[in-house]
Design a protein around this motif. Structure first.
Motif, PDB file in Angstrom:
ATOM      1  N   TYR A   3      45.507  41.891  27.988  1.00 31.60           N
ATOM      2  CA  TYR A   3      44.890  40.734  28.638  1.00 31.60           C
ATOM      3  C   TYR A   3      43.389  40.949  28.668  1.00 31.60           C
ATOM      4  N   VAL A  19      41.322  37.719  35.280  1.00 30.94           N
ATOM      5  CA  VAL A  19      42.104  37.697  34.048  1.00 30.94           C
ATOM      6  C   VAL A  19      41.838  36.354  33.384  1.00 30.94           C
ATOM      7  N   LEU A  25      43.723  34.329  38.976  1.00 33.78           N
ATOM      8  CA  LEU A  25      43.891  35.746  39.276  1.00 33.78           C
ATOM      9  C   LEU A  25      42.526  36.426  39.261  1.00 33.78           C
ATOM     10  N   LEU A  43      47.790  41.754  38.380  1.00 35.06           N
ATOM     11  CA  LEU A  43      48.451  41.156  37.222  1.00 35.06           C
ATOM     12  C   LEU A  43      49.891  41.654  37.115  1.00 35.06           C
TER      13      LEU A  43
END
Length: 103
Positions: A3, A19, A25, A43
């Motif tokens: 990610y 993210v 997030l 995450l």
């Protein structure tokens, strides 16, 4: 799975990590490393509760209600006079702009 994480230095001891694939997030940390560690933990917690799925949306099923103007897209694609129309329109716009500049 990998990610992408965007890390931003807010101040000397305040870092924010987000993210990219999951805009909701976002976490904080006192150092860049702490922010990255915190976002990794967050995450992992999110992924434990859900999953990513891929869907396909058929535009015909959806209709063009989202963008009503789409029903007009391409209607002049095979019109041999369209280029002439566009040239005349450009000329009219140019004249109009020149008149406006003189005023």
């Amino acid at each position: 799975m990998e990610y992408r994480v965007f890390v931003q230095n807010q101040s000397e001891q305040h870092f924010v990590a987000s993210v990219v694939e999951m805009p909701n997030l976002t976490v904080e940390g006192k150092t860049e490393e702490e922010a990255i560690s915190n976002v990794k933990s967050a995450l992992q917690a999110q992924l434990a509760k859900g999953k990513f799925v891929t869907i396909e949306v058929n535009q015909e099923e959806q209709g063009n209600e989202a963008i009503p103007q789409m029903k007009y897209a391409g209607i002049f694609a095979n019109d041999p006079t369209f280029d002439d129309f566009m040239e005349k329109l450009a000329f009219i716009r140019k004249e109009s702009n020149e008149l406006a500049d003189e005023a």
